[in-house]
Design a protein around this motif. Structure first.
Motif, PDB file in Angstrom:
ATOM      1  N   SER A   1       0.848  -1.188   0.000  1.00  0.00           N
ATOM      2  CA  SER A   1       0.000   0.000   0.000  1.00  0.00           C
ATOM      3  C   SER A   1       0.887   1.242   0.000  1.00  0.00           C
ATOM      4  CB  SER A   1      -0.899   0.043   1.246  1.00  0.00           C
ATOM      5  OG  SER A   1      -1.660  -1.139   1.377  1.00  0.00           O
ATOM      6  N   VAL A   2       0.355   2.320  -0.538  1.00  0.00           N
ATOM      7  CA  VAL A   2       1.080   3.584  -0.576  1.00  0.00           C
ATOM      8  C   VAL A   2       0.135   4.694  -0.118  1.00  0.00           C
ATOM      9  CG1 VAL A   2       2.366   5.233  -1.990  1.00  0.00           C
ATOM     10  CG2 VAL A   2       2.512   2.781  -2.481  1.00  0.00           C
ATOM     11  N   TYR A   3       0.619   5.522   0.796  1.00  0.00           N
ATOM     12  CA  TYR A   3      -0.205   6.612   1.325  1.00  0.00           C
ATOM     13  C   TYR A   3       0.565   7.928   1.301  1.00  0.00           C
ATOM     14  CZ  TYR A   3      -2.898   2.739   3.240  1.00  0.00           C
ATOM     15  OH  TYR A   3      -3.622   1.587   3.383  1.00  0.00           O
ATOM     16  N   ARG A   4      -0.187   9.020   1.292  1.00  0.00           N
ATOM     17  CA  ARG A   4       0.370  10.335   1.562  1.00  0.00           C
ATOM     18  C   ARG A   4      -0.465  10.953   2.671  1.00  0.00           C
ATOM     19  NH1 ARG A   4       4.102  13.396  -0.274  1.00  0.00           N
ATOM     20  NH2 ARG A   4       4.411  12.052  -2.090  1.00  0.00           N
ATOM     21  N   LEU A   5       0.184  11.155   3.798  1.00  0.00           N
ATOM     22  CA  LEU A   5      -0.456  11.738   4.965  1.00  0.00           C
ATOM     23  C   LEU A   5      -0.063  13.219   5.027  1.00  0.00           C
ATOM     24  CD1 LEU A   5      -2.056  11.057   7.606  1.00  0.00           C
ATOM     25  CD2 LEU A   5       0.166  10.714   8.696  1.00  0.00           C
ATOM     26  N   THR A   6      -1.054  14.091   5.099  1.00  0.00           N
ATOM     27  CA  THR A   6      -0.774  15.529   5.128  1.00  0.00           C
ATOM     28  C   THR A   6      -1.269  16.122   6.441  1.00  0.00           C
ATOM     29  OG1 THR A   6      -0.994  15.664   2.722  1.00  0.00           O
ATOM     30  CG2 THR A   6      -1.076  17.732   3.954  1.00  0.00           C
ATOM     31  N   ALA A   7      -0.352  16.798   7.113  1.00  0.00           N
ATOM     32  CA  ALA A   7      -0.708  17.535   8.330  1.00  0.00           C
ATOM     33  C   ALA A   7      -0.945  18.995   7.958  1.00  0.00           C
ATOM     34  CB  ALA A   7       0.423  17.429   9.350  1.00  0.00           C
TER      35      ALA A   7
ATOM     36  N   THR B   1       6.449   1.901   6.769  1.00  0.00           N
ATOM     37  CA  THR B   1       7.681   2.681   6.686  1.00  0.00           C
ATOM     38  C   THR B   1       7.423   4.096   6.182  1.00  0.00           C
ATOM     39  OG1 THR B   1       8.843   0.616   6.126  1.00  0.00           O
ATOM     40  CG2 THR B   1      10.027   2.697   5.784  1.00  0.00           C
ATOM     41  N   PRO B   2       7.599   5.099   7.036  1.00  0.00           N
ATOM     42  CA  PRO B   2       7.561   6.475   6.537  1.00  0.00           C
ATOM     43  C   PRO B   2       8.746   6.701   5.594  1.00  0.00           C
ATOM     44  CG  PRO B   2       7.324   6.395   8.935  1.00  0.00           C
ATOM     45  CD  PRO B   2       7.766   5.038   8.489  1.00  0.00           C
ATOM     46  N   THR B   3       8.502   7.344   4.461  1.00  0.00           N
ATOM     47  CA  THR B   3       9.578   7.540   3.484  1.00  0.00           C
ATOM     48  C   THR B   3       9.767   9.027   3.186  1.00  0.00           C
ATOM     49  OG1 THR B   3       8.010   7.084   1.678  1.00  0.00           O
ATOM     50  CG2 THR B   3       9.325   5.228   2.504  1.00  0.00           C
TER      51      THR B   3
ATOM     52  N   SER C   1       3.835  17.004   4.495  1.00  0.00           N
ATOM     53  CA  SER C   1       3.335  15.779   3.866  1.00  0.00           C
ATOM     54  C   SER C   1       4.322  14.645   4.089  1.00  0.00           C
ATOM     55  CB  SER C   1       3.097  15.994   2.371  1.00  0.00           C
ATOM     56  OG  SER C   1       4.316  16.245   1.702  1.00  0.00           O
ATOM     57  N   LEU C   2       3.785  13.468   4.237  1.00  0.00           N
ATOM     58  CA  LEU C   2       4.567  12.288   4.581  1.00  0.00           C
ATOM     59  C   LEU C   2       4.096  11.105   3.736  1.00  0.00           C
ATOM     60  CD1 LEU C   2       6.492  10.750   6.568  1.00  0.00           C
ATOM     61  CD2 LEU C   2       4.501  10.480   8.053  1.00  0.00           C
ATOM     62  N   ALA C   3       5.011  10.494   2.997  1.00  0.00           N
ATOM     63  CA  ALA C   3       4.679   9.291   2.234  1.00  0.00           C
ATOM     64  C   ALA C   3       4.930   8.062   3.105  1.00  0.00           C
ATOM     65  CB  ALA C   3       5.516   9.214   0.963  1.00  0.00           C
ATOM     66  N   VAL C   4       4.084   7.057   2.929  1.00  0.00           N
ATOM     67  CA  VAL C   4       4.157   5.854   3.763  1.00  0.00           C
ATOM     68  C   VAL C   4       4.084   4.622   2.876  1.00  0.00           C
ATOM     69  CG1 VAL C   4       3.186   4.637   5.746  1.00  0.00           C
ATOM     70  CG2 VAL C   4       2.898   7.120   5.544  1.00  0.00           C
ATOM     71  N   ASP C   5       5.015   3.700   3.073  1.00  0.00           N
ATOM     72  CA  ASP C   5       5.056   2.432   2.346  1.00  0.00           C
ATOM     73  C   ASP C   5       4.665   1.311   3.309  1.00  0.00           C
ATOM     74  OD1 ASP C   5       6.626  -0.182   1.685  1.00  0.00           O
ATOM     75  OD2 ASP C   5       6.707   0.932  -0.182  1.00  0.00           O
ATOM     76  N   VAL C   6       3.686   0.505   2.910  1.00  0.00           N
ATOM     77  CA  VAL C   6       3.202  -0.596   3.743  1.00  0.00           C
ATOM     78  C   VAL C   6       3.348  -1.904   2.976  1.00  0.00           C
ATOM     79  CG1 VAL C   6       1.222  -1.559   4.995  1.00  0.00           C
ATOM     80  CG2 VAL C   6       1.533   0.922   4.863  1.00  0.00           C
ATOM     81  N   ARG C   7       3.870  -2.937   3.633  1.00  0.00           N
ATOM     82  CA  ARG C   7       3.985  -4.266   3.019  1.00  0.00           C
ATOM     83  C   ARG C   7       3.480  -5.315   4.014  1.00  0.00           C
ATOM     84  NH1 ARG C   7       7.306  -3.736  -1.761  1.00  0.00           N
ATOM     85  NH2 ARG C   7       7.384  -1.466  -2.041  1.00  0.00           N
TER      86      ARG C   7
ATOM     87  N   SER D   1      -5.146  14.740   6.697  1.00  0.00           N
ATOM     88  CA  SER D   1      -5.846  14.150   5.553  1.00  0.00           C
ATOM     89  C   SER D   1      -4.996  13.013   5.010  1.00  0.00           C
ATOM     90  CB  SER D   1      -6.121  15.192   4.468  1.00  0.00           C
ATOM     91  OG  SER D   1      -4.920  15.753   3.971  1.00  0.00           O
ATOM     92  N   VAL D   2      -5.653  12.000   4.476  1.00  0.00           N
ATOM     93  CA  VAL D   2      -4.970  10.804   3.988  1.00  0.00           C
ATOM     94  C   VAL D   2      -5.388  10.531   2.551  1.00  0.00           C
ATOM     95  CG1 VAL D   2      -4.631   8.326   4.296  1.00  0.00           C
ATOM     96  CG2 VAL D   2      -4.856   9.802   6.304  1.00  0.00           C
ATOM     97  N   ASP D   3      -4.409  10.363   1.686  1.00  0.00           N
ATOM     98  CA  ASP D   3      -4.645   9.940   0.306  1.00  0.00           C
ATOM     99  C   ASP D   3      -3.940   8.606   0.084  1.00  0.00           C
ATOM    100  OD1 ASP D   3      -6.036  12.308  -0.665  1.00  0.00           O
ATOM    101  OD2 ASP D   3      -4.112  13.328  -0.401  1.00  0.00           O
ATOM    102  N   GLY D   4      -4.430   7.853  -0.910  1.00  0.00           N
ATOM    103  CA  GLY D   4      -3.806   6.568  -1.235  1.00  0.00           C
ATOM    104  C   GLY D   4      -4.558   5.405  -0.633  1.00  0.00           C
TER     105      GLY D   4
END
Length: 386
Positions: free
Chosen positions: A181-187, A233-235, A251-257, A284-287
């Protein structure tokens, strides 16, 4: 001479040609999203594929990205590969293709240009390719956004999918893969002067820091009920505008496996439920889930056929192992279509400057792929695509 021995010798006789073809393909750099270079690489591959299959490809372009498809009318087998690499343009200038002994290095040599060269050579060993489809995509390394529907469409009309991603360094095939999964978390905060009145601001960077720690607790044994192997994993991280301004956005990208669908869904729900810790901040969360895991049950029947084909050729039968990385095999496996991965080059170091492939093993792996295709054409594996 037996047919299988003749096939293996024919592959061996083409060893030098395969190395030279690999050299040329690596020289055609194909960075993610680079439309001009991807198009040039696609044209090279279109000519090679048409020569061996006797039919031109369908050029399918989405958002300027070119995919190549050679469909078969009665598609018993689909060969699936990608020709994009993770390497930026001009990498070849500082790291050119090189062969030392039996080891070749260069950008994309293992992931997965050697696999494409072997696929095309294997097709050339077959007496009849009329029921074999070939799909070469150009956006796997960036998430398969424009090719996923095409991959799934072709998988549904196929009896089996054989994926040319590299094997393990030991030559094992890949029978399971983690999903991702791939996310972008924005504060979201509020800007203010960092020196004069920082108390009037809401610091989005501080909020992002809280969320980094919260995300880390969702993976592995540290997460609530999370099994070992689940990674969160925050990237990529970006925040602020100037050094003297309280950041209003970060903004923070997140990699999930994870190995199971349930784990991806658990982490997805947890990420969407994250709450802000900084007074006045919002999130807010995208992805979301990009691809579900590849389960061994869709691969093991094909592994048995591959092992039998290896014996026919006088080769040591390959083992099947799980692989933590994801590939386009996840998409086809999720449909229940028999899928076997890791049929490309024997090598390692993917996505690193030490990326390599053993060119001395390319002929035998080519013969193995050709013999496996022959078996599938003779006795298709039952599946939803048939």
């Amino acid at each position: 001479m037996s047919r299988h021995l003749a096939m293996r010798r024919a592959a061996q006789s083409g060893a030098d040609a395969m190395v030279e073809r690999l050299r040329e393909l690596v020289s055609y750099e194909s960075p993610p999203g680079d439309r001009r270079r991807l198009a040039a690489c696609a044209e090279l591959l279109a000519g090679w594929g048409e020569a061996v299959l006797g039919r031109p490809p369908r050029r399918i372009v989405h958002d300027g990205l070119p995919h190549l498809l050679w469909p078969a009318t009665d598609q018993t087998v689909l060969l699936l590969a990608h020709f994009d690499t993770v390497w930026p343009a001009h990498t070849i200038e500082s790291w050119p293709f090189q062969v030392t002994g039996a080891v070749a290095t260069g950008p994309g040599v293992c992931d997965m240009k050697a696999g494409i060269v072997q696929m095309l050579a294997a097709l050339g060993l077959l007496a009849d390719t009329s029921r074999v489809g070939l799909l070469l995509t150009c956006d796997e390394e960036s998430g398969s956004g424009t090719s996923r529907s095409l991959i799934e469409e072709q998988a549904r009309r196929s009896g089996a999918v054989l994926v040319g991603e590299p094997s393990t360094p030991e030559g094992h095939l890949k029978v399971a893969r983690k999903g991702g999964s791939v996310y972008r978390l924005t504060a979201h905060g509020r800007a203010a002067h960092a020196g004069v009145e920082p108390h009037r601001g809401v610091n989005a960077t501080v909020e992002a820091a809280h969320q980094v720690l919260a995300l880390a607790a969702l993976g592995g044994a540290s997460g609530a009920g999370a099994p070992a192997g689940t990674t969160v994993t925050p990237t990529l991280l970006a925040a602020g505008t100037t050094t003297n301004t309280v950041p209003e956005s970060a903004s923070l990208a997140v990699d999930v496996r994870a190995w199971t669908r349930a784990e991806l869904d658990r982490v997805d729900a947890a990420i969407r439920a994250l709450a802000p810790r900084t007074p006045g901040a919002t999130l807010s969360v995208d992805g979301g889930v990009n691809r579900y895991p590849m389960s061994p049950d869709v691969a093991l029947p094909l592994l048995e056929l591959a092992q039998a084909a290896a014996k026919d050729l006088g080769l040591t039968p390959p083992d099947g192992v799980p692989a933590p990385g994801a590939s386009d095999a996840n998409f086809t496996a999720a449909l229940g279509v028999p899928t076997l991965d890791g049929l490309g080059g024997v090598g390692g170091g993917a996505h690193a400057r030490g990326e390599y492939v053993d060119v001395g093993l390319m002929p035998d792996r080519t013969a193995l792929l050709a013999a496996l295709i022959e078996r599938l054409l003779a006795e298709p594996v039952p599946g939803p695509g048939r």
